[in-house]
Design an enzyme around this catalytic site. Structure first.
Site, short mmCIF file in Angstrom:
data_model
loop_
_atom_site.label_atom_id
_atom_site.label_comp_id
_atom_site.label_asym_id
_atom_site.label_seq_id
_atom_site.Cartn_x
_atom_site.Cartn_y
_atom_site.Cartn_z
N ASP A 1 -7.31 5.52 -8.10
CA ASP A 1 -8.66 5.32 -7.57
C ASP A 1 -9.21 6.66 -7.08
OD1 ASP A 1 -8.43 2.65 -8.13
OD2 ASP A 1 -7.97 2.03 -6.09
N ASP B 1 0.86 -1.17 0.00
CA ASP B 1 0.00 0.00 0.00
C ASP B 1 0.90 1.23 0.00
OD1 ASP B 1 -1.65 2.18 0.74
OD2 ASP B 1 -3.09 0.77 1.60
N1 SAM Z 1 -2.48 2.57 -13.48
C1 SAM Z 1 -3.29 1.54 -14.12
C2 SAM Z 1 -3.91 2.06 -15.38
O1 SAM Z 1 -3.90 3.29 -15.57
O2 SAM Z 1 -4.37 1.26 -16.19
C3 SAM Z 1 -4.35 0.98 -13.14
C4 SAM Z 1 -5.41 1.93 -12.72
S1 SAM Z 1 -6.50 1.24 -11.47
C5 SAM Z 1 -7.89 2.26 -11.53
C6 SAM Z 1 -5.73 1.80 -9.97
C7 SAM Z 1 -4.76 0.78 -9.38
O3 SAM Z 1 -4.09 1.37 -8.29
C8 SAM Z 1 -5.43 -0.48 -8.85
O4 SAM Z 1 -4.79 -1.62 -9.38
C9 SAM Z 1 -5.27 -0.36 -7.35
O5 SAM Z 1 -5.19 -1.62 -6.71
C10 SAM Z 1 -4.01 0.44 -7.23
N2 SAM Z 1 -3.93 1.22 -5.99
C11 SAM Z 1 -4.86 2.06 -5.52
N3 SAM Z 1 -4.48 2.61 -4.35
C12 SAM Z 1 -3.25 2.10 -4.09
C13 SAM Z 1 -2.34 2.28 -3.02
N4 SAM Z 1 -2.63 3.06 -1.97
N5 SAM Z 1 -1.18 1.62 -3.06
C14 SAM Z 1 -0.89 0.78 -4.10
N6 SAM Z 1 -1.73 0.57 -5.14
C15 SAM Z 1 -2.88 1.22 -5.14
#
Ligand code: SAM
Length: 212
Positions: free
Chosen positions: A117, A95
């Site tokens: 997100d 995270d």
């Molecule tokens: N960056 C990619 C794209 O543009 O296709 C994926 C976008 S997806 C909406 C957001 C990703 O960020 C998800 O796989 C989610 O699990 C990850 N994510 C969200 N918050 C996070 C955090 N605090 N730490 C690590 N990963 C995170």
């Protein structure tokens, strides 16, 4: 993005040399895990890794680390890297709230945030990767001249980010509300979400944050 439980994904990740295991132990020395001493760029929330894998192929002179919270998603990026075996690409499952336990001061040359997100509820604002709380974390690990590039199709999150940065030691530059029809589109590497949402006709917003 959370995929349904992918059987064996945790084990695959725990056994992979492309995944930095116990990353806190490498704080301040993370570059030593790569064969070449070269700049380090990270993507936070890389999803299935299309963007960072493409960059790593295009730029062997740069090291890349993709950070993703969920094993079930990271394992998709790992499948691709197991085929490609790019020496300049590694992953961390964590995270991003804990990012300062892993990267030391000035250890990172640049940060990519793609389609983060949105966390639409006000009470979750500090979880957004462009909240002032996250900018404070980035300030610690990013070199003074380092940049944070942020892309999204989400207008609320984009507007929030432009307002939020004012309360930080960063500022917004190269702002566009339609990246694909802008002067900055040349050389743009698309993410999975970018392909999906631009195909639906959503304009892609992009900003580069630099230090004040
Ligand atoms: N960056 C990619 C794209 O543009 O296709 C994926 C976008 S997806 C909406 C957001 C990703 O960020 C998800 O796989 C989610 O699990 C990850 N994510 C969200 N918050 C996070 C955090 N605090 N730490 C690590 N990963 C995170």
């Amino acid at each position: 993005m959370r995929l349904r439980n992918v059987p064996g994904s945790r084990e695959d990740i725990a056994e992979s040399s492309f995944v930095i295991q116990e990353p806190e132990k490498h704080k301040g020395k993370i570059k030593e895990l790569f064969p070449g001493r070269q700049p380090l760029f990270i993507e936070i929330g890389m999803g299935k890794g299309q963007f960072i894998t493409t960059l790593a192929r295009l730029h062997p002179e740069i090291n890349y680390i993709g950070i993703e919270k969920y094993s079930s998603v990271l394992v998709r990026a790992l499948d691709k890297q197991n085929e490609l075996e790019l020496p300049n690409l590694k992953f961390i499952r964590m995270d991003a709230e804990d990012i300062n336990n892993v990267f030391d001061e000035n250890e990172v040359d640049g940060i990519y945030l793609n389609f983060s997100d949105p966390w639409p509820k006000d009470r979750h604002a500090k979880r957004r990767l462009t909240s002032r709380q996250f900018f404070a974390r980035y300030e610690l690990l990013l070199k003074p001249e380092g940049k944070i590039q942020f892309k999204t199709d989400n207008s609320s999150l984009f507007d929030f980010s432009l307002e939020e940065v004012v309360a930080t030691n960063f500022k917004a530059t190269e702002v566009t509300y339609d990246l694909h029809n802008s002067e900055w589109n040349e050389g743009n590497v698309m993410t999975e979400y970018e392909e999906k949402f631009s195909a639906k006709g959503n304009p892609i917003k992009r900003v580069v944050f630099i230090r004040n």
